[in-house]
Design a protein around this motif. Structure first.
Motif, PDB file in Angstrom:
ATOM      1  N   HIS A   1       0.817  -1.215   0.000  1.00  8.17           N
ATOM      2  CA  HIS A   1       0.000   0.000   0.000  1.00  8.17           C
ATOM      3  C   HIS A   1       0.855   1.271   0.000  1.00  8.17           C
ATOM      4  O   HIS A   1       0.497   2.263  -0.655  1.00  8.17           O
ATOM      5  CB  HIS A   1      -0.985  -0.002   1.162  1.00  8.17           C
ATOM      6  N   PHE A   2       1.963   1.242   0.703  1.00 10.56           N
ATOM      7  CA  PHE A   2       2.873   2.383   0.713  1.00 10.56           C
ATOM      8  C   PHE A   2       3.444   2.618  -0.687  1.00 10.56           C
ATOM      9  O   PHE A   2       3.401   3.735  -1.214  1.00 10.56           O
ATOM     10  CB  PHE A   2       3.992   2.148   1.728  1.00 10.56           C
ATOM     11  N   ALA A   3       3.949   1.561  -1.317  1.00 12.16           N
ATOM     12  CA  ALA A   3       4.538   1.695  -2.654  1.00 12.16           C
ATOM     13  C   ALA A   3       3.478   2.107  -3.678  1.00 12.16           C
ATOM     14  O   ALA A   3       3.758   2.908  -4.574  1.00 12.16           O
ATOM     15  CB  ALA A   3       5.199   0.384  -3.065  1.00 12.16           C
TER      16      ALA A   3
ATOM     17  N   ALA B   1       4.220   5.331  -5.748  1.00 15.14           N
ATOM     18  CA  ALA B   1       4.734   5.127  -7.106  1.00 15.14           C
ATOM     19  C   ALA B   1       3.791   4.407  -8.067  1.00 15.14           C
ATOM     20  O   ALA B   1       4.133   4.266  -9.229  1.00 15.14           O
ATOM     21  CB  ALA B   1       6.053   4.367  -7.026  1.00 15.14           C
ATOM     22  N   GLY B   2       2.659   3.911  -7.602  1.00 14.44           N
ATOM     23  CA  GLY B   2       1.732   3.255  -8.515  1.00 14.44           C
ATOM     24  C   GLY B   2       1.680   1.743  -8.357  1.00 14.44           C
ATOM     25  O   GLY B   2       2.470   1.136  -7.632  1.00 14.44           O
ATOM     26  N   GLU B   3       0.735   1.152  -9.070  1.00 12.30           N
ATOM     27  CA  GLU B   3       0.435  -0.284  -8.959  1.00 12.30           C
ATOM     28  C   GLU B   3       1.607  -1.172  -9.376  1.00 12.30           C
ATOM     29  O   GLU B   3       1.927  -2.146  -8.695  1.00 12.30           O
ATOM     30  CB  GLU B   3      -0.794  -0.594  -9.820  1.00 12.30           C
ATOM     31  N   GLN B   4       2.251  -0.866 -10.505  1.00 13.67           N
ATOM     32  CA  GLN B   4       3.348  -1.701 -10.995  1.00 13.67           C
ATOM     33  C   GLN B   4       4.510  -1.736 -10.009  1.00 13.67           C
ATOM     34  O   GLN B   4       5.058  -2.793  -9.718  1.00 13.67           O
ATOM     35  CB  GLN B   4       3.844  -1.191 -12.357  1.00 13.67           C
ATOM     36  N   VAL B   5       4.884  -0.586  -9.504  1.00 14.72           N
ATOM     37  CA  VAL B   5       5.991  -0.516  -8.545  1.00 14.72           C
ATOM     38  C   VAL B   5       5.601  -1.242  -7.261  1.00 14.72           C
ATOM     39  O   VAL B   5       6.444  -1.906  -6.638  1.00 14.72           O
ATOM     40  CB  VAL B   5       6.383   0.952  -8.268  1.00 14.72           C
TER      41      VAL B   5
ATOM     42  N   LYS C   1       3.762  -3.873  -6.880  1.00 16.04           N
ATOM     43  CA  LYS C   1       3.932  -5.326  -7.066  1.00 16.04           C
ATOM     44  C   LYS C   1       5.402  -5.725  -6.922  1.00 16.04           C
ATOM     45  O   LYS C   1       5.732  -6.718  -6.277  1.00 16.04           O
ATOM     46  CB  LYS C   1       3.396  -5.745  -8.429  1.00 16.04           C
ATOM     47  N   TRP C   2       6.280  -4.934  -7.519  1.00 12.48           N
ATOM     48  CA  TRP C   2       7.711  -5.219  -7.407  1.00 12.48           C
ATOM     49  C   TRP C   2       8.212  -5.012  -5.980  1.00 12.48           C
ATOM     50  O   TRP C   2       9.065  -5.759  -5.502  1.00 12.48           O
ATOM     51  CB  TRP C   2       8.507  -4.353  -8.382  1.00 12.48           C
ATOM     52  N   ALA C   3       7.675  -4.016  -5.306  1.00 14.73           N
ATOM     53  CA  ALA C   3       8.091  -3.751  -3.921  1.00 14.73           C
ATOM     54  C   ALA C   3       7.739  -4.923  -3.012  1.00 14.73           C
ATOM     55  O   ALA C   3       8.546  -5.326  -2.165  1.00 14.73           O
ATOM     56  CB  ALA C   3       7.450  -2.471  -3.407  1.00 14.73           C
ATOM     57  N   VAL C   4       6.538  -5.473  -3.182  1.00 14.54           N
ATOM     58  CA  VAL C   4       6.141  -6.627  -2.364  1.00 14.54           C
ATOM     59  C   VAL C   4       6.992  -7.841  -2.707  1.00 14.54           C
ATOM     60  O   VAL C   4       7.403  -8.586  -1.812  1.00 14.54           O
ATOM     61  CB  VAL C   4       4.638  -6.935  -2.541  1.00 14.54           C
ATOM     62  N   LEU C   5       7.278  -8.030  -3.987  1.00 16.43           N
ATOM     63  CA  LEU C   5       8.132  -9.149  -4.373  1.00 16.43           C
ATOM     64  C   LEU C   5       9.507  -9.012  -3.727  1.00 16.43           C
ATOM     65  O   LEU C   5      10.021  -9.962  -3.139  1.00 16.43           O
ATOM     66  CB  LEU C   5       8.269  -9.221  -5.898  1.00 16.43           C
TER      67      LEU C   5
ATOM     68  N   LEU D   1       4.055   4.675   7.517  1.00 17.03           N
ATOM     69  CA  LEU D   1       4.428   5.196   6.202  1.00 17.03           C
ATOM     70  C   LEU D   1       3.272   5.119   5.213  1.00 17.03           C
ATOM     71  O   LEU D   1       3.169   5.951   4.309  1.00 17.03           O
ATOM     72  CB  LEU D   1       5.653   4.443   5.668  1.00 17.03           C
ATOM     73  N   VAL D   2       2.413   4.122   5.384  1.00 13.41           N
ATOM     74  CA  VAL D   2       1.229   4.019   4.523  1.00 13.41           C
ATOM     75  C   VAL D   2       0.341   5.246   4.708  1.00 13.41           C
ATOM     76  O   VAL D   2      -0.172   5.817   3.741  1.00 13.41           O
ATOM     77  CB  VAL D   2       0.431   2.728   4.820  1.00 13.41           C
TER      78      VAL D   2
END
Length: 166
Positions: free
Chosen positions: A42-44, A48-52, A54-58, A87-88
């Motif tokens: 949720h913070f990312a 930075a948006g949905e795509q980022v 997904k990468w942040a959680v990965l 931070l969220v």
């Protein structure tokens, strides 16, 4: 203290003589770790948006540091969880300024658990103050400082009481 609450709950349910006594702390830490991943997403996404996101959680999920550190000492995992949640809710954009009290609540709780967490929140607070728009800057800054002081003094009072009782 969280483990004690879990053990107490098991005792109240008369399940303290079962294998749950051994499994319950691991479940608690797993829930905390999962909440960190949830907050990271949720913070990312907000920043930075949905795509980022997904990468942040990965990256968070496969990180060796998170995998070994979040599950060890409960203080580390609780502080990380509270910091991620704060931070969220942090008002990185002006349109989210109403979420400042929620963010400060999580920030103050993380500082109660580990006072050095205040460095993170000091930096975030400076960014917030420096990014204020010019119109109404002084009043807005005073309101932010007043709110932060209320939570900071509250956290300090809780820390002193807990330290005195402990």
């Amino acid at each position: 203290m969280l483990f004690a609450a879990v053990y107490r709950l098991l005792a109240l349910l008369r399940l303290d003589g079962t294998p749950l006594l051994l499994v319950a702390p691991y479940v608690l830490v797993a829930l905390i770790a999962a909440s960190v991943d949830y907050a990271t997403f949720h913070f990312a996404r907000r920043i930075a948006g949905e795509q980022v996101a997904k990468w942040a959680v990965l990256c968070s999920t496969v990180s060796w540091s998170m995998g070994s550190g979040i599950v060890r000492p409960l203080v580390n995992s609780a502080e990380t969880c509270l910091t991620a949640a704060g931070l969220v809710f942090w008002p990185w954009k002006r349109s989210t300024a109403h979420s400042l009290p929620k963010a400060l609540l999580f920030a103050s709780l993380s500082c109660i658990i580990r006072p050095t967490s205040g460095v993170v929140w000091l930096c975030a607070g400076l960014c917030l103050l420096l990014n204020q728009p010019r119109t109404g800057r002084i009043l807005r800054t005073l309101r932010i400082v007043k709110t932060a002081l209320m939570f900071g003094i509250g956290a300090l009072a809780v820390m002193l009481v807990v330290d005195r009782l402990g």
